[in-house]
Scaffold this motif. Sequence first.
Motif, short mmCIF file in Angstrom:
data_model
loop_
_atom_site.label_atom_id
_atom_site.label_comp_id
_atom_site.label_asym_id
_atom_site.label_seq_id
_atom_site.Cartn_x
_atom_site.Cartn_y
_atom_site.Cartn_z
N UNK A 26 0.82 -1.20 0.00
CA UNK A 26 0.00 0.00 0.00
C UNK A 26 0.86 1.25 0.00
N UNK A 27 0.19 2.39 -0.07
CA UNK A 27 0.90 3.65 -0.04
C UNK A 27 0.14 4.75 -0.73
N UNK A 28 0.88 5.76 -1.15
CA UNK A 28 0.30 6.93 -1.79
C UNK A 28 0.57 6.89 -3.29
N UNK A 29 -0.45 7.15 -4.07
CA UNK A 29 -0.31 7.22 -5.52
C UNK A 29 -1.09 8.42 -6.04
N UNK A 30 -0.65 8.93 -7.16
CA UNK A 30 -1.38 10.01 -7.81
C UNK A 30 -2.49 9.44 -8.67
N UNK A 31 -3.53 10.21 -8.92
CA UNK A 31 -4.56 9.75 -9.86
C UNK A 31 -3.93 9.35 -11.19
N UNK A 54 -9.30 5.25 -2.74
CA UNK A 54 -8.70 5.43 -1.42
C UNK A 54 -9.47 4.65 -0.37
N UNK A 55 -8.75 3.79 0.34
CA UNK A 55 -9.38 2.92 1.33
C UNK A 55 -8.30 2.08 2.01
N UNK A 56 -8.71 1.39 3.04
CA UNK A 56 -7.87 0.34 3.61
C UNK A 56 -8.23 -0.95 2.87
N UNK A 78 -8.91 -12.68 7.67
CA UNK A 78 -8.58 -11.36 7.13
C UNK A 78 -7.19 -10.92 7.55
N UNK A 79 -6.54 -10.18 6.68
CA UNK A 79 -5.31 -9.53 7.04
C UNK A 79 -5.57 -8.28 7.87
N UNK A 80 -4.49 -7.63 8.24
CA UNK A 80 -4.62 -6.45 9.11
C UNK A 80 -4.98 -5.19 8.33
N UNK A 81 -4.85 -5.25 7.03
CA UNK A 81 -5.20 -4.11 6.18
C UNK A 81 -4.00 -3.28 5.81
N UNK A 82 -4.04 -2.72 4.62
CA UNK A 82 -2.98 -1.81 4.16
C UNK A 82 -3.64 -0.59 3.51
N UNK A 83 -3.15 0.57 3.87
CA UNK A 83 -3.77 1.82 3.40
C UNK A 83 -3.33 2.13 1.97
N UNK A 84 -4.31 2.46 1.15
CA UNK A 84 -4.06 2.96 -0.20
C UNK A 84 -4.69 4.35 -0.29
N UNK A 85 -3.89 5.33 -0.62
CA UNK A 85 -4.36 6.70 -0.76
C UNK A 85 -4.04 7.20 -2.15
N UNK A 86 -5.07 7.68 -2.83
CA UNK A 86 -4.90 8.22 -4.18
C UNK A 86 -5.22 9.71 -4.13
#
Length: 113
Positions: free
Chosen positions: A8-13, A89-91, A103-111
């Motif tokens: 996961x992480x930060x990505x641009x549109x 954008x979500x976990x 379930x896993x612990x989740x990973x944040x994805x931010x766009x």
Amino acid sequence: VQLVESGGGLAQPGGSLRLSCAASGTSVTGNVMGWYRQAPGKQRELVATMTTSGFTNYADSVKGRFTISRDNAKNMVFLQMNNLKPEDTAVYYCLWSFATAYWGQGTQVTVSS
């Protein structure tokens, strides 16, 4: 069954990210692995799932942009996310299911730009 997500992480549109999930503690075949996501204030929703035989199921909102794949020998599932949108954008949670869901612990994805 333990699930560990990464990627996961930060990505641009319009950008891309690749999520990975490794399952341990099981040798059961015939299971379903996949991804769900949960945005703030919303319910957890399906993104994509894949059986060991390769049958896939995608949410309409990600069809044509996201691709799920598996490495059955390594008990891993991947999600290639292309042409990302701010609404992605979500976990993101990894799922392993055979009669019972884990379930896993989740990973944040931010766009965001």
